[in-house]
Design a protein around this motif. Structure first.
Motif, PDB file in Angstrom:
ATOM      1  N   LEU A 176     -31.632  17.553  -2.415  1.00  0.00           N
ATOM      2  CA  LEU A 176     -31.227  16.988  -1.193  1.00  0.00           C
ATOM      3  C   LEU A 176     -32.021  15.909  -0.481  1.00  0.00           C
ATOM      4  CD1 LEU A 176     -29.464  17.104   1.711  1.00  0.00           C
ATOM      5  CD2 LEU A 176     -30.758  18.992   2.453  1.00  0.00           C
ATOM      6  N   VAL A 177     -33.516  16.092  -0.417  1.00  0.00           N
ATOM      7  CA  VAL A 177     -34.237  15.126   0.255  1.00  0.00           C
ATOM      8  C   VAL A 177     -34.592  13.931  -0.669  1.00  0.00           C
ATOM      9  CG1 VAL A 177     -36.885  14.896   0.998  1.00  0.00           C
ATOM     10  CG2 VAL A 177     -35.534  17.205   1.445  1.00  0.00           C
ATOM     11  N   TYR A 178     -34.614  14.162  -1.874  1.00  0.00           N
ATOM     12  CA  TYR A 178     -34.705  13.044  -2.646  1.00  0.00           C
ATOM     13  C   TYR A 178     -33.572  12.000  -2.699  1.00  0.00           C
ATOM     14  CZ  TYR A 178     -39.324  13.799  -4.747  1.00  0.00           C
ATOM     15  OH  TYR A 178     -40.514  13.831  -4.836  1.00  0.00           O
ATOM     16  N   ASP A 179     -32.414  12.584  -2.411  1.00  0.00           N
ATOM     17  CA  ASP A 179     -31.165  11.848  -2.303  1.00  0.00           C
ATOM     18  C   ASP A 179     -31.053  11.028  -0.919  1.00  0.00           C
ATOM     19  OD1 ASP A 179     -28.610  11.054  -2.862  1.00  0.00           O
ATOM     20  OD2 ASP A 179     -27.652  12.530  -1.667  1.00  0.00           O
ATOM     21  N   ILE A 180     -31.497  11.708   0.042  1.00  0.00           N
ATOM     22  CA  ILE A 180     -31.609  11.093   1.295  1.00  0.00           C
ATOM     23  C   ILE A 180     -32.829   9.847   1.386  1.00  0.00           C
ATOM     24  CG2 ILE A 180     -32.845  11.105   3.752  1.00  0.00           C
ATOM     25  CD1 ILE A 180     -31.486  14.129   3.682  1.00  0.00           C
ATOM     26  N   LEU A 181     -33.959  10.114   0.722  1.00  0.00           N
ATOM     27  CA  LEU A 181     -35.024   9.114   0.614  1.00  0.00           C
ATOM     28  C   LEU A 181     -34.686   7.944  -0.368  1.00  0.00           C
ATOM     29  CD1 LEU A 181     -38.202  11.725   0.428  1.00  0.00           C
ATOM     30  CD2 LEU A 181     -37.263  10.024   2.271  1.00  0.00           C
ATOM     31  N   ARG A 182     -34.070   8.274  -1.274  1.00  0.00           N
ATOM     32  CA  ARG A 182     -33.737   7.217  -2.321  1.00  0.00           C
ATOM     33  C   ARG A 182     -32.775   6.263  -1.643  1.00  0.00           C
ATOM     34  NH1 ARG A 182     -28.896   8.722  -6.760  1.00  0.00           N
ATOM     35  NH2 ARG A 182     -27.712   9.966  -5.202  1.00  0.00           N
ATOM     36  N   ARG A 183     -31.651   6.968  -0.776  1.00  0.00           N
ATOM     37  CA  ARG A 183     -30.789   5.980  -0.186  1.00  0.00           C
ATOM     38  C   ARG A 183     -31.380   5.253   0.895  1.00  0.00           C
ATOM     39  NH1 ARG A 183     -25.768  10.071   1.010  1.00  0.00           N
ATOM     40  NH2 ARG A 183     -24.829   8.095   1.727  1.00  0.00           N
ATOM     41  N   THR A 184     -32.523   5.708   1.719  1.00  0.00           N
ATOM     42  CA  THR A 184     -33.110   4.914   2.554  1.00  0.00           C
ATOM     43  C   THR A 184     -33.869   3.515   2.223  1.00  0.00           C
ATOM     44  OG1 THR A 184     -33.830   7.024   3.753  1.00  0.00           O
ATOM     45  CG2 THR A 184     -34.917   5.047   4.354  1.00  0.00           C
ATOM     46  N   PHE A 185     -34.201   3.616   1.131  1.00  0.00           N
ATOM     47  CA  PHE A 185     -34.945   2.453   0.613  1.00  0.00           C
ATOM     48  C   PHE A 185     -34.426   1.724  -0.671  1.00  0.00           C
ATOM     49  CE2 PHE A 185     -38.179   5.606   2.365  1.00  0.00           C
ATOM     50  CZ  PHE A 185     -38.719   4.644   3.351  1.00  0.00           C
ATOM     51  N   LEU A 186     -33.225   2.376  -1.215  1.00  0.00           N
ATOM     52  CA  LEU A 186     -32.789   1.531  -2.229  1.00  0.00           C
ATOM     53  C   LEU A 186     -31.979   0.287  -1.942  1.00  0.00           C
ATOM     54  CD1 LEU A 186     -32.491   1.407  -5.344  1.00  0.00           C
ATOM     55  CD2 LEU A 186     -30.679   3.093  -5.154  1.00  0.00           C
ATOM     56  N   GLU A 187     -31.288   0.598  -0.685  1.00  0.00           N
ATOM     57  CA  GLU A 187     -30.520  -0.730  -0.325  1.00  0.00           C
ATOM     58  C   GLU A 187     -30.373  -0.943   1.056  1.00  0.00           C
ATOM     59  OE1 GLU A 187     -26.770  -0.017  -2.072  1.00  0.00           O
ATOM     60  OE2 GLU A 187     -26.381   1.749  -1.070  1.00  0.00           O
ATOM     61  N   GLU A 188     -29.896  -1.847   1.747  1.00  0.00           N
ATOM     62  CA  GLU A 188     -29.780  -1.901   3.217  1.00  0.00           C
ATOM     63  C   GLU A 188     -28.824  -0.533   3.760  1.00  0.00           C
ATOM     64  OE1 GLU A 188     -27.694  -5.766   3.383  1.00  0.00           O
ATOM     65  OE2 GLU A 188     -29.401  -6.933   3.119  1.00  0.00           O
ATOM     66  N   PRO A 189     -29.204  -0.375   4.898  1.00  0.00           N
ATOM     67  CA  PRO A 189     -28.390   0.789   5.415  1.00  0.00           C
ATOM     68  C   PRO A 189     -26.890   0.596   5.591  1.00  0.00           C
ATOM     69  CG  PRO A 189     -29.433  -0.397   7.236  1.00  0.00           C
ATOM     70  CD  PRO A 189     -30.013  -0.907   5.710  1.00  0.00           C
ATOM     71  N   THR A 190     -26.126   1.749   4.844  1.00  0.00           N
ATOM     72  CA  THR A 190     -24.677   1.326   4.940  1.00  0.00           C
ATOM     73  C   THR A 190     -24.183   2.236   6.390  1.00  0.00           C
ATOM     74  OG1 THR A 190     -24.401   3.482   3.493  1.00  0.00           O
ATOM     75  CG2 THR A 190     -24.455   1.192   2.439  1.00  0.00           C
ATOM     76  N   LYS A 191     -23.278   1.965   6.613  1.00  0.00           N
ATOM     77  CA  LYS A 191     -22.707   2.842   7.747  1.00  0.00           C
ATOM     78  C   LYS A 191     -22.263   4.395   7.451  1.00  0.00           C
ATOM     79  CE  LYS A 191     -20.611  -0.999  10.474  1.00  0.00           C
ATOM     80  NZ  LYS A 191     -19.551  -1.688  11.126  1.00  0.00           N
ATOM     81  N   GLU A 192     -21.974   4.468   6.259  1.00  0.00           N
ATOM     82  CA  GLU A 192     -21.773   6.003   5.847  1.00  0.00           C
ATOM     83  C   GLU A 192     -23.182   6.520   5.730  1.00  0.00           C
ATOM     84  OE1 GLU A 192     -20.684   8.154   1.595  1.00  0.00           O
ATOM     85  OE2 GLU A 192     -20.972   6.072   1.653  1.00  0.00           O
ATOM     86  N   PHE A 193     -24.305   6.011   5.313  1.00  0.00           N
ATOM     87  CA  PHE A 193     -25.527   6.481   5.408  1.00  0.00           C
ATOM     88  C   PHE A 193     -25.986   6.858   6.714  1.00  0.00           C
ATOM     89  CE2 PHE A 193     -30.247   5.761   5.593  1.00  0.00           C
ATOM     90  CZ  PHE A 193     -30.665   6.939   4.824  1.00  0.00           C
ATOM     91  N   LEU A 194     -25.754   5.990   7.680  1.00  0.00           N
ATOM     92  CA  LEU A 194     -26.306   5.950   8.970  1.00  0.00           C
ATOM     93  C   LEU A 194     -25.523   7.049   9.632  1.00  0.00           C
ATOM     94  CD1 LEU A 194     -26.646   2.198  10.047  1.00  0.00           C
ATOM     95  CD2 LEU A 194     -28.585   4.014   9.522  1.00  0.00           C
ATOM     96  N   ASN A 195     -24.057   7.410   9.427  1.00  0.00           N
ATOM     97  CA  ASN A 195     -23.389   8.574   9.880  1.00  0.00           C
ATOM     98  C   ASN A 195     -24.037   9.900   9.479  1.00  0.00           C
ATOM     99  OD1 ASN A 195     -21.546   7.045  11.025  1.00  0.00           O
ATOM    100  ND2 ASN A 195     -20.213   7.089   9.285  1.00  0.00           N
ATOM    101  N   LEU A 196     -24.737   9.942   8.167  1.00  0.00           N
ATOM    102  CA  LEU A 196     -25.380  10.885   7.936  1.00  0.00           C
ATOM    103  C   LEU A 196     -26.867  11.179   8.577  1.00  0.00           C
ATOM    104  CD1 LEU A 196     -26.276  13.240   5.725  1.00  0.00           C
ATOM    105  CD2 LEU A 196     -27.318  11.617   4.371  1.00  0.00           C
ATOM    106  N   ILE A 197     -27.455  10.151   8.957  1.00  0.00           N
ATOM    107  CA  ILE A 197     -28.617  10.279   9.587  1.00  0.00           C
ATOM    108  C   ILE A 197     -28.382  10.725  11.302  1.00  0.00           C
ATOM    109  CG2 ILE A 197     -30.827   8.743  10.618  1.00  0.00           C
ATOM    110  CD1 ILE A 197     -30.563   9.594   7.817  1.00  0.00           C
ATOM    111  N   MET A 198     -27.494  10.111  11.746  1.00  0.00           N
ATOM    112  CA  MET A 198     -26.932  10.412  13.173  1.00  0.00           C
ATOM    113  C   MET A 198     -26.522  11.843  13.316  1.00  0.00           C
ATOM    114  SD  MET A 198     -25.105   6.721  14.623  1.00  0.00           S
ATOM    115  CE  MET A 198     -24.077   6.415  13.045  1.00  0.00           C
ATOM    116  N   ASP A 199     -25.952  12.421  12.306  1.00  0.00           N
ATOM    117  CA  ASP A 199     -25.679  13.769  12.358  1.00  0.00           C
ATOM    118  C   ASP A 199     -26.899  14.663  12.992  1.00  0.00           C
ATOM    119  OD1 ASP A 199     -25.038  16.848  11.678  1.00  0.00           O
ATOM    120  OD2 ASP A 199     -23.429  16.123  10.566  1.00  0.00           O
TER     121      ASP A 199
END
Length: 234
Positions: free
Chosen positions: A18-41
């Motif tokens: 779970l944690v490595y999934d979040i971290l890789r998505r944070t730095f691998l590419e520009e923040p997508t709206k889908e990713f930010l929805n996860l962060i805003m939860d």
């Protein structure tokens, strides 16, 4: 299988995925709206793993919580401001305040595609891990290194579930080695650069989480490798 060790290991291995999934998505590419929805939860800031075990993770989560209170990322302007901070920090076009490649920190000339890149590629190829942008993006990009740790974390969980303890020990050992020889050697300096250079507090918060978690994960891997999985027969 030692049931006590197995029951202790599985939640920890699942949390690592779970944690490595979040971290890789944070730095691998520009923040997508889908990713930010996860962060805003709310669960992200209220239930993030290990926030109470590591002060740096705790600080990072608190910083993200404040950022989300002060910025509405559903607003197009706020979203574009965050995109620009990622671009300015990590992509360019100007000189990068916080480059995301290992070679930029461990190579004396701060050049890319150097010895560090080849060592990382060798580690990838042992597991037939081919980065998405092979030959376009240097293998030692932070997002790719975190993606590799994510893939191996999934593999270690699979080995545990299938009671392949030899495979489990090897992949845990290789992750420990990769942390020690790569990520932990340069992410602290990267974190300092992000803290010094960001316009917004989002990436400093995520960098603190990253730096704290890598340190904590090394301890977790030592603990996992110390477990006696085979002491009780299947």
């Amino acid at each position: 299988m030692n049931q006590e060790n197995g029951s202790k290991a599985q939640p920890l291995l699942e949390m690592r995925v779970l944690v490595y999934d979040i971290l890789r998505r944070t730095f691998l590419e520009e923040p997508t709206k889908e990713f930010l929805n996860l962060i805003m939860d709310k669960e992200f800031t209220e239930e993030f793993p290990f926030a109470e075990e590591n002060e740096e993770i705790h600080e990072g989560i608190a910083q993200i919580a404040v950022f989300l209170q002060e910025h509405d990322l559903k607003s197009e302007k706020e979203y574009n401001d965050l995109l620009w901070d990622y671009t300015r920090l990590f992509i360019g076009p100007d000189k990068l305040p916080a480059p995301l490649w290992e070679s930029a920190y461990l190579n004396k000339e701060r050049l890319l595609f150097q010895e560090q890149t080849l060592k990382v590629r060798h580690a990838y190829l042992e597991y037939q891990f081919l980065p998405k942008y092979f030959r376009q993006e240097a293998d030692d990009h932070l997002g790719l290194e975190l993606d590799f740790m994510y893939q191996l974390s999934e593999l270690s969980l699979n080995y545990l579930q299938h009671q392949d303890f030899m495979g489990l020990r090897k992949v845990l050992t290789d992750q420990k080695t990769f942390l020690q020889e790569h990520l932990l050697k340069w992410v602290p300096e990267l974190t300092a650069k992000i803290l010094d250079s960001s316009n917004l507090s989002f990436y400093p918060g995520m960098a603190k989480i990253l730096n704290g978690y890598l340190t904590l994960d090394l301890e977790a891997l030592v603990e996992l490798l110390d477990m006696d999985y085979e002491s009780v027969s299947k």
